[in-house]
Design a protein around this motif. Structure first.
Motif, PDB file in Angstrom:
ATOM      1  N   ARG A 194       0.815  -0.709   0.133  1.00 21.76           N
ATOM      2  CA  ARG A 194       0.421   0.058   0.060  1.00 21.76           C
ATOM      3  C   ARG A 194       1.313   0.983   0.063  1.00 21.76           C
ATOM      4  NH1 ARG A 194      -5.293   0.145   2.830  1.00 21.76           N
ATOM      5  NH2 ARG A 194      -6.503   0.088   0.597  1.00 21.76           N
ATOM      6  N   ALA A 195       0.487   2.205  -1.017  1.00 22.07           N
ATOM      7  CA  ALA A 195       1.431   3.956  -0.998  1.00 22.07           C
ATOM      8  C   ALA A 195      -0.074   5.000   0.032  1.00 22.07           C
ATOM      9  CB  ALA A 195       1.465   3.824  -1.691  1.00 22.07           C
ATOM     10  N   ARG A 196       0.229   6.061   0.901  1.00 20.16           N
ATOM     11  CA  ARG A 196      -0.581   6.804   0.786  1.00 20.16           C
ATOM     12  C   ARG A 196      -0.157   8.150   0.022  1.00 20.16           C
ATOM     13  NH1 ARG A 196      -2.634   8.656   5.746  1.00 20.16           N
ATOM     14  NH2 ARG A 196      -3.614   6.858   5.887  1.00 20.16           N
ATOM     15  N   LEU A 197      -1.563   8.440  -0.389  1.00 24.59           N
ATOM     16  CA  LEU A 197      -1.525   9.436  -1.079  1.00 24.59           C
ATOM     17  C   LEU A 197      -1.829  10.591  -0.298  1.00 24.59           C
ATOM     18  CD1 LEU A 197      -2.478   7.870  -4.925  1.00 24.59           C
ATOM     19  CD2 LEU A 197      -0.155   8.056  -3.495  1.00 24.59           C
ATOM     20  N   GLY A 198      -1.496  11.941  -0.490  1.00 20.80           N
ATOM     21  CA  GLY A 198      -1.848  12.761   0.667  1.00 20.80           C
ATOM     22  C   GLY A 198      -1.325  12.722   1.647  1.00 20.80           C
ATOM     23  N   MET A 199      -2.802  13.199   2.592  1.00 15.77           N
ATOM     24  CA  MET A 199      -2.551  13.776   3.994  1.00 15.77           C
ATOM     25  C   MET A 199      -3.922  13.204   4.718  1.00 15.77           C
ATOM     26  SD  MET A 199      -0.776  17.413   5.564  1.00 15.77           S
ATOM     27  CE  MET A 199       0.757  17.513   5.592  1.00 15.77           C
ATOM     28  N   PRO A 200      -4.169  12.058   5.814  1.00 12.78           N
ATOM     29  CA  PRO A 200      -5.455  11.757   6.091  1.00 12.78           C
ATOM     30  C   PRO A 200      -7.125  13.305   6.076  1.00 12.78           C
ATOM     31  CG  PRO A 200      -3.450  10.984   7.177  1.00 12.78           C
ATOM     32  CD  PRO A 200      -2.990  11.877   6.510  1.00 12.78           C
ATOM     33  N   ALA A 201      -7.719  12.519   6.269  1.00 13.40           N
ATOM     34  CA  ALA A 201      -8.580  14.412   6.189  1.00 13.40           C
ATOM     35  C   ALA A 201      -8.499  14.501   7.664  1.00 13.40           C
ATOM     36  CB  ALA A 201     -10.008  13.068   6.498  1.00 13.40           C
ATOM     37  N   ASP A 202      -7.995  13.468   8.750  1.00 16.62           N
ATOM     38  CA  ASP A 202      -8.181  14.759  10.261  1.00 16.62           C
ATOM     39  C   ASP A 202      -6.651  14.995  10.467  1.00 16.62           C
ATOM     40  OD1 ASP A 202      -7.026  11.582  10.357  1.00 16.62           O
ATOM     41  OD2 ASP A 202      -8.094  11.269  11.787  1.00 16.62           O
ATOM     42  N   THR A 204      -4.390  17.570  11.403  1.00 17.27           N
ATOM     43  CA  THR A 204      -4.328  18.788  12.043  1.00 17.27           C
ATOM     44  C   THR A 204      -3.415  19.636  12.929  1.00 17.27           C
ATOM     45  OG1 THR A 204      -5.442  17.876  14.418  1.00 17.27           O
ATOM     46  CG2 THR A 204      -6.942  17.818  13.086  1.00 17.27           C
ATOM     47  N   SER A 205      -1.922  18.665  12.854  1.00 15.52           N
ATOM     48  CA  SER A 205      -1.369  19.165  13.349  1.00 15.52           C
ATOM     49  C   SER A 205      -1.023  19.799  11.873  1.00 15.52           C
ATOM     50  CB  SER A 205      -0.421  17.631  14.458  1.00 15.52           C
ATOM     51  OG  SER A 205      -0.016  17.072  13.393  1.00 15.52           O
ATOM     52  N   ALA A 206      -0.679  19.979  11.086  1.00 12.69           N
ATOM     53  CA  ALA A 206       0.585  20.235  10.261  1.00 12.69           C
ATOM     54  C   ALA A 206      -0.671  20.277   8.931  1.00 12.69           C
ATOM     55  CB  ALA A 206       1.414  18.679   9.372  1.00 12.69           C
ATOM     56  N   PHE A 207      -0.012  21.674   8.052  1.00 10.59           N
ATOM     57  CA  PHE A 207      -0.250  22.434   7.289  1.00 10.59           C
ATOM     58  C   PHE A 207      -0.189  21.106   5.772  1.00 10.59           C
ATOM     59  CE2 PHE A 207      -0.067  24.827   3.423  1.00 10.59           C
ATOM     60  CZ  PHE A 207      -1.256  25.476   3.611  1.00 10.59           C
ATOM     61  N   GLY A 208      -1.127  21.345   5.046  1.00  4.06           N
ATOM     62  CA  GLY A 208      -1.350  20.835   3.605  1.00  4.06           C
ATOM     63  C   GLY A 208      -1.948  21.213   3.185  1.00  4.06           C
ATOM     64  N   TRP A 209      -2.299  22.060   1.187  1.00  2.00           N
ATOM     65  CA  TRP A 209      -2.249  22.079   0.363  1.00  2.00           C
ATOM     66  C   TRP A 209      -3.628  21.317  -0.029  1.00  2.00           C
ATOM     67  CZ3 TRP A 209      -1.843  27.254  -1.123  1.00  2.00           C
ATOM     68  CH2 TRP A 209      -0.362  28.007  -1.127  1.00  2.00           C
ATOM     69  N   CYS A 210      -4.853  21.958  -0.556  1.00  2.00           N
ATOM     70  CA  CYS A 210      -5.878  21.548  -1.153  1.00  2.00           C
ATOM     71  C   CYS A 210      -5.967  20.190  -1.629  1.00  2.00           C
ATOM     72  CB  CYS A 210      -7.018  22.919  -1.224  1.00  2.00           C
ATOM     73  SG  CYS A 210      -6.221  23.208  -3.042  1.00  2.00           S
ATOM     74  N   ASN A 211      -5.163  20.447  -2.631  1.00  2.00           N
ATOM     75  CA  ASN A 211      -4.680  19.081  -2.938  1.00  2.00           C
ATOM     76  C   ASN A 211      -4.048  17.872  -2.448  1.00  2.00           C
ATOM     77  OD1 ASN A 211      -1.638  18.675  -4.012  1.00  2.00           O
ATOM     78  ND2 ASN A 211      -2.382  20.752  -4.855  1.00  2.00           N
ATOM     79  N   GLU A 212      -3.613  17.696  -1.285  1.00  2.00           N
ATOM     80  CA  GLU A 212      -3.166  17.200  -0.301  1.00  2.00           C
ATOM     81  C   GLU A 212      -4.576  16.106   0.606  1.00  2.00           C
ATOM     82  OE1 GLU A 212       0.538  17.701   0.864  1.00  2.00           O
ATOM     83  OE2 GLU A 212       0.318  20.004   0.862  1.00  2.00           O
TER      84      GLU A 212
END
Length: 492
Positions: A194-202, A204-212
């Protein structure tokens, strides 16, 4: 859903310090220009360099004013003039002239006035411990958008300045390429997983752009991937084998682009004295109608002689004030390849990563009987951990060998996936499930979900460390060769 944590009072000092640091990174780049180069246009598809001086502070003003404070503009016309960059498609190029733009002194005055207001208001917000902006987005998100937007432009400015003729920039550090044996290509077998794409929806401790957002885990079948990024030396074999002259390796659109612009080699490469070309309309050294006639071994021999001439220069064979072409002229080698760095022109560093467009990378991959990785394959090979060291965060203007000791090795055994050059994937840029555009920057991602942009991963030597994160997704058009972007291949 809020994707960043609230901004307690004690978080403000760090955010403001990071904004100051980002400003220093961009401000210093304008100091590399000679006095009359401010409004030079180095890439036909892009704004003139001076636009970005005004754009960075106009963007911050338009972002913060009305959300974190409400102040009268110092120059509404400049707020609009410098508001947006450009990403032209279908050959539509800007047609403005220098006279259409305000004098540099006026731009500098505007930036200073805007910053003075912004800084005062942000200090007031910090003192009050402001958590949310007027539109409901967190102050943390707004500050992070400003910081990372500016740091992205620090990289944009670097590759724009890279295409500026050497005599239009101040003298800078000479490039150094240590002697090293050729990098031997190899591949790493990646097991299914498995590969993780983007950031988890929850998250809350780090910034990510909308497309992440929203991140997801995807199943990836087993595959093999290059241990190292494709080097200049490996790509040279493609060039000398006539890869730029065989349409079988190119898509129809990519071949039409190559033909229309006379593109014969990567934009950062040149032929030395004797077979020098005029620069094409896109800044690519294009030998109209020429065909590579030397085989790879002859090219490597010529490279060695030119490298020796460069070494002689660094040992005192030329004065420190000599322009970088001195070593090339001294070598007398008419067909050797050279590489244009930010401040120099040197013998082609065979172990550095090749920087090319998606179109050129794809053509090489077909020639090699391979393909570019998907975003999921790249992420599976890179893993989910953050890089601790590598050639990134503005430490150098130059890349380094693809097998340099500085590069980290992923848990799977793949070398140098963070820094030293962005890496093209074959995945078209699009939203992840649950995508929501930022209210403060609605077009950041959504404007490019058009099937005409491809995802890049990793980062370059001019990428800030905060964006060297597994979830970050970059993107560019396929026929844009100026970015510090290379690639590695997977089995087809």
């Amino acid at each position: 859903m809020t994707k960043t944590s609230p901004t307690p009072r004690d978080a403000w000092p760090l955010l403001l310090a990071r904004l100051d640091h980002a400003r220093a990174a961009t401000d210093s780049l304008f100091g590399l220009l000679v006095d009359d180069a401010f409004y030079d246009r180095t890439i036909a598809e892009r704004h003139r360099i001076g636009f970005y001086r005004g754009h960075l502070d106009a963007f911050d003003w338009n972002l913060f004013n009305g959300r974190l404070f409400d102040r009268a503009s110092v120059n509404p016309a400049h707020d609009r003039l410098f508001a947006f960059g450009i990403d032209p498609i279908d050959g539509q190029l800007p047609s403005d002239s220098v006279s259409d733009w305000p004098a540099r002194a006026e731009v500098e005055q505007y930036c200073c006035a805007v910053r003075e207001i912004i800084d005062g208001e942000l200090r007031r917000c910090a003192h009050a411990g402001v958590v949310d902006g007027a539109a409901g987005e967190s102050a943390a998100r707004l500050l992070n958008v400003a910081i990372e937007h500016r740091l992205m432009h620090a990289e944009t400015l670097a590759y724009l300045l890279h295409q500026l003729p050497l005599d239009r920039k101040v003298e800078g550090p000479r490039s150094f390429v240590p002697d090293a044996p050729r990098v031997e290509p190899s591949m790493v077998e990646i097991p299914a997983g498995r590969a993780r794409l983007g950031m988890p929806a929850d998250a809350t401790s780090a910034f990510g752009w909308c497309n992440e957002f929203d991140g997801l885990d995807v199943d990836v079948p087993a595959f093999s991937i290059d241990t190292y990024m494709v080097s200049n030396g490996a790509f040279l074999a493609f060039v000398e084998a006539g890869g730029y002259r065989n349409p079988a390796y190119w898509s129809e659109a990519d071949w039409a682009w190559r033909e229309a612009n006379g593109i014969e080699h990567p934009v950062f490469w040149r032929r030395a004295r004797g077979e020098r070309e005029d620069r094409g309309v896109h800044g690519v050294g294009a030998a109209q109608g020429a065909h590579p006639s030397r085989d790879v071994e002859d090219a490597h021999e010529a490279h060695a002689r030119l490298a020796a001439a460069n070494e002689a220069r660094s040992d005192g064979g030329a004065s420190d004030s000599a322009r970088p072409n001195a070593a090339i002229e001294a070598s007398g080698e008419g067909t050797a390849w050279t590489f244009v760095t930010m401040f120099d022109e040197i013998a082609l560093p065979l172990n550095w990563p090749v920087y090319v467009s998606y179109a050129e990378a794809s053509a090489y991959a077909r020639w090699a009987g391979k393909q570019l990785p998907s975003e999921a394959q790249w992420q599976r090979a890179a893993g989910a951990r953050h890089a601790h060291h590598g050639n990134f965060d503005f430490a150098y203007f130059d890349p380094m060998a693809v097998d340099a000791d500085l590069h980290e090795r992923s848990e799977a055994g793949v070398v140098g996936m963070w820094g030293n050059g962005w890496e093209w994937t074959r995945t078209t840029f699009g939203p992840l499930p649950g995508f929501e555009a930022f209210e403060c920057y609605p077009g950041y991602s959504a404007n490019f979900f058009d099937g005409e942009h491809y995802v890049l991963k990793g980062g370059s030597m001019r990428t800030a460390s905060c964006m060297i994160r597994p979830s970050f997704r970059n993107w560019f058009q396929p026929r844009y060769p100026y970015v510090y972007a290379g690639f590695r291949c997977v089995d087809a």
